[in-house]
Design an enzyme around this catalytic site. Sequence first.
Site, PDB file in Angstrom:
ATOM      1  N   SER A 127      20.267   4.519 -38.179  1.00 21.95           N
ATOM      2  CA  SER A 127      21.368   3.782 -37.559  1.00 21.95           C
ATOM      3  C   SER A 127      21.337   3.943 -36.035  1.00 21.95           C
ATOM      4  CB  SER A 127      22.703   4.259 -38.127  1.00 21.95           C
ATOM      5  OG  SER A 127      22.889   5.645 -37.873  1.00 21.95           O
ATOM      6  N   TYR A 128      22.264   3.268 -35.366  1.00 27.30           N
ATOM      7  CA  TYR A 128      22.337   3.252 -33.898  1.00 27.30           C
ATOM      8  C   TYR A 128      22.390   4.680 -33.350  1.00 27.30           C
ATOM      9  CZ  TYR A 128      24.080   2.022 -29.238  1.00 27.30           C
ATOM     10  OH  TYR A 128      24.247   1.874 -27.889  1.00 27.30           O
ATOM     11  N   PRO A 129      21.497   5.014 -32.392  1.00 26.31           N
ATOM     12  CA  PRO A 129      21.391   6.416 -31.977  1.00 26.31           C
ATOM     13  C   PRO A 129      22.303   6.865 -30.840  1.00 26.31           C
ATOM     14  CG  PRO A 129      19.608   5.150 -31.013  1.00 26.31           C
ATOM     15  CD  PRO A 129      20.410   4.190 -31.855  1.00 26.31           C
ATOM     16  N   ARG A 130      22.777   5.953 -30.010  1.00 22.77           N
ATOM     17  CA  ARG A 130      23.528   6.366 -28.814  1.00 22.77           C
ATOM     18  C   ARG A 130      25.000   6.587 -29.152  1.00 22.77           C
ATOM     19  NH1 ARG A 130      20.546   4.718 -23.897  1.00 22.77           N
ATOM     20  NH2 ARG A 130      18.524   3.923 -24.560  1.00 22.77           N
TER      21      ARG A 130
END
Length: 286
Positions: free
Chosen positions: A37-40
């Site tokens: 999933s989105y890392p940031r």
Amino acid sequence: LLFSLVELQKMAARMGYSPDEVLAAAQSLYEKHKLTSYPRTECQYAPESEHRKAKAVLEKITGNFGGAWSIPAGWDVSRKSDAWNDAKLAEHYAIIPLSTSCPVGNLSPIERNVYKLICRQYVAQFFPHFEYLATTLVAEVKDQSFKATGRAPTAEGWRVLFGGAEAAKKQRADADGSEQDDLPAVKVGETGLAGPIDIEAKQTKPPSRYTSITLLEAIEKAHLLVTDPKVKAKLKQVEGIGTAATRAAIIARAVQAKLVGEDRSGKVITYYPTAKAFGYINCVPS
């Protein structure tokens, strides 16, 4: 809990990776390989709806690793840890693996290692708790109290994924330079002989160099390191310098500008100030 970007960067730092290297690998796993999933993100919780996809995700993880990594027995897909909580979600939820097929042989070494860390943290949510007996022993010697603490594992639980209690004990010993022996079985009021006592003259050591782990923690809690009340209050309000998405770049830019040097000779990268940094600090107001 599950990984936020910073917690992933701290864990991967033990493998010798810098924060910007970990972010680049996590971004590639998300954008290029569609594996995570989105890392940031600064969140360590995931939606309860994602919990319902766990069986499919675990099957894909097993297939993606093939024989390169096998999940130990003991997990239960119906188990629901505290990490699945809609009430604690932020704009982006924690970094988790997705039900996507991609053999790990297609990944670069750092992508493979970061993916394994993310998967291991995810799989741990479906294992029982780690259980132990905690003991505190207080002895009175010449009107002085001495205390020792220890714990004996009774159920490894999720710790089997991380090498078990012995690995955890070694990690604690490496961190503080000491290792607590197993405490003896004693009864309240029992007496014994104190062993020889030696008094040693020592000198205090300067603070250790920042590592990839401790520098990220310092950036998050920068308010603890300043004295100006207004600056301290502002840094506390905004929860440190930068965000989860920008802190790796801030460190990388400081290195590129030769204000900070990197030492990669140890297990974990350490950082040190350069002559240019001292020159800069001496030229500007406090």
